[in-house]
Design a protein around this motif. Sequence first.
Motif, PDB file in Angstrom:
ATOM      1  N   ILE B  80       0.841  -1.212   0.000  1.00 10.96           N
ATOM      2  CA  ILE B  80       0.000   0.000   0.000  1.00 10.96           C
ATOM      3  C   ILE B  80       0.874   1.259   0.000  1.00 10.96           C
ATOM      4  O   ILE B  80       0.643   2.186  -0.777  1.00 10.96           O
ATOM      5  CB  ILE B  80      -0.915   0.040   1.250  1.00 10.96           C
ATOM      6  N   VAL B  81       1.877   1.266   0.869  1.00 10.30           N
ATOM      7  CA  VAL B  81       2.752   2.437   0.931  1.00 10.30           C
ATOM      8  C   VAL B  81       3.506   2.597  -0.398  1.00 10.30           C
ATOM      9  O   VAL B  81       3.648   3.701  -0.927  1.00 10.30           O
ATOM     10  CB  VAL B  81       3.734   2.331   2.124  1.00 10.30           C
ATOM     11  N   GLY B  82       3.948   1.465  -0.947  1.00 11.78           N
ATOM     12  CA  GLY B  82       4.626   1.498  -2.252  1.00 11.78           C
ATOM     13  C   GLY B  82       3.710   2.062  -3.331  1.00 11.78           C
ATOM     14  O   GLY B  82       4.155   2.827  -4.195  1.00 11.78           O
ATOM     15  N   SER B  83       2.437   1.736  -3.269  1.00 15.94           N
ATOM     16  CA  SER B  83       1.484   2.235  -4.270  1.00 15.94           C
ATOM     17  C   SER B  83       1.351   3.750  -4.200  1.00 15.94           C
ATOM     18  O   SER B  83       1.258   4.429  -5.228  1.00 15.94           O
ATOM     19  CB  SER B  83       0.107   1.605  -4.052  1.00 15.94           C
ATOM     20  N   LEU B  84       1.352   4.268  -2.964  1.00 16.78           N
ATOM     21  CA  LEU B  84       1.266   5.727  -2.794  1.00 16.78           C
ATOM     22  C   LEU B  84       2.471   6.403  -3.448  1.00 16.78           C
ATOM     23  O   LEU B  84       2.355   7.467  -4.055  1.00 16.78           O
ATOM     24  CB  LEU B  84       1.236   6.083  -1.304  1.00 16.78           C
ATOM     25  N   ARG B  85       3.640   5.765  -3.298  1.00 11.92           N
ATOM     26  CA  ARG B  85       4.836   6.368  -3.890  1.00 11.92           C
ATOM     27  C   ARG B  85       4.845   6.221  -5.398  1.00 11.92           C
ATOM     28  O   ARG B  85       5.259   7.118  -6.120  1.00 11.92           O
ATOM     29  CB  ARG B  85       6.079   5.709  -3.298  1.00 11.92           C
ATOM     30  N   MET B  86       4.403   5.047  -5.867  1.00 13.14           N
ATOM     31  CA  MET B  86       4.371   4.857  -7.322  1.00 13.14           C
ATOM     32  C   MET B  86       3.402   5.823  -7.973  1.00 13.14           C
ATOM     33  O   MET B  86       3.676   6.368  -9.034  1.00 13.14           O
ATOM     34  CB  MET B  86       3.997   3.408  -7.635  1.00 13.14           C
ATOM     35  N   SER B  87       2.260   6.069  -7.324  1.00  9.99           N
ATOM     36  CA  SER B  87       1.283   6.977  -7.931  1.00  9.99           C
ATOM     37  C   SER B  87       1.866   8.386  -8.033  1.00  9.99           C
ATOM     38  O   SER B  87       1.589   9.098  -8.999  1.00  9.99           O
ATOM     39  CB  SER B  87      -0.031   6.970  -7.145  1.00  9.99           C
ATOM     40  N   ALA B  88       2.705   8.769  -7.052  1.00 11.10           N
ATOM     41  CA  ALA B  88       3.340  10.093  -7.110  1.00 11.10           C
ATOM     42  C   ALA B  88       4.305  10.172  -8.291  1.00 11.10           C
ATOM     43  O   ALA B  88       4.350  11.175  -9.010  1.00 11.10           O
ATOM     44  CB  ALA B  88       4.060  10.386  -5.791  1.00 11.10           C
TER      45      ALA B  88
END
Lengths: 223, 223
Positions: B80-88
């Motif tokens: 989930i945290v990785g997804s937040l960074r990837m979306s950025a």
Amino acid sequence: MRKVFQAELQTIGEDLAEMTSLVADAFERAWESFTTADTELAQEVIAADARIDFKQNQLDERAIDVLALQGPVASDLRMIVGSLRMSASLERMGDLARHLAQLTRLRFPDPVVPASVLPTFSEMARLDLTIARDLGELLETRDLAVARRIIESNNQIDELHASIFRIVATPEWNETAPTTADTTLTSRYLERFGDHGVSVARKITYLVTGEWEPGLNLDLPID
Amino acid sequence: MRKVFQAELQTIGEDLAEMTSLVADAFERAWESFTTADTELAQEVIAADARIDFKQNQLDERAIDVLALQGPVASDLRMIVGSLRMSASLERMGDLARHLAQLTRLRFPDPVVPASVLPTFSEMARLDLTIARDLGELLETRDLAVARRIIESNNQIDELHASIFRIVATPEWNETAPTTADTTLTSRYLERFGDHGVSVARKITYLVTGEWEPGLNLDLPID
């Protein structure tokens, strides 16, 4: 449990404040190396960037631990997620300071940009440094007037950035192509530094108010 | 509960895949507008960037809801945290495609860059688009060979980016200063697009292996 959690939140806040202070110092020293063609200082800035990156990793690991162990919800959760995003913006601000130091080293013993644009860049750099220092104050006080001041500083930076391209387009601009390229990159780095500062300011504002401030410029990049 | 959670994780994965696809399309169209001085197409790319930003917000809100409601731990939490960074990173890639379209509009009816550097830029753009499409494959297959291909494409982009500055420094470079500035910015945008692609690839690799791949270039910016 709640006590541990509050202590963890406070430590994350301190990590952010320390990153902000490291970034402001890095920028100040990078700009000094840039204007004085001081490669030794530039080298120090380049080496010190690893410390900002380390601090970011430390903060991010701490934030992930808090998420895993404390399962925060509501505003606490948004504070943790916001911290992860702010640390990413601060890390990029550190990179941009490093880029200025790298240009200094690359062009030594020549200055990176001609004297004719130095006053404009120095004003942009002054505003960038003000933004970085204001971020420290904003993190500490949560005073939204400081956030608005950051936006305002960044608007001025954007205007100065645009003015550089107008200067480059005048017949009086008699610089070599590599100097024009360096001038363009310098302007871009100084402009992006301010954008990231606004990005952090917006996130703090969001954490304080629970909504994006209508007065904030929503056209700016989020990260 | 677990079923709901798995469905949420899958939806976040789909959001990321959709963002990646939107970014690849935006870049492809931006580059076409750039090389053909097609301002109508450029305007479409600029307008469509809002959809990428919207998708990012949607994904981020969903991720925060999952964190709040499901309290994931361990690898689920990192995903989930990785997804937040990837979306950025993906959002920034969309911005960079938009910047290319904006340069197209700004310089119309002239081309943004001279014909002499177009082959180099076209190769950079081809590699950037390959990276964006590869990201879609990497998200779907989690095949780390694809991640390595992305790193390799980006290394080639970096070399081409450096070659642009060598071209600008030759006596044969007889372009105006504004054209030199635009050439510099174009090179920077194409280079940064690849960096962000690598950033996403590294995060996926991390999620798959649990550690930063030793083969990945750690000098690259994380965000």
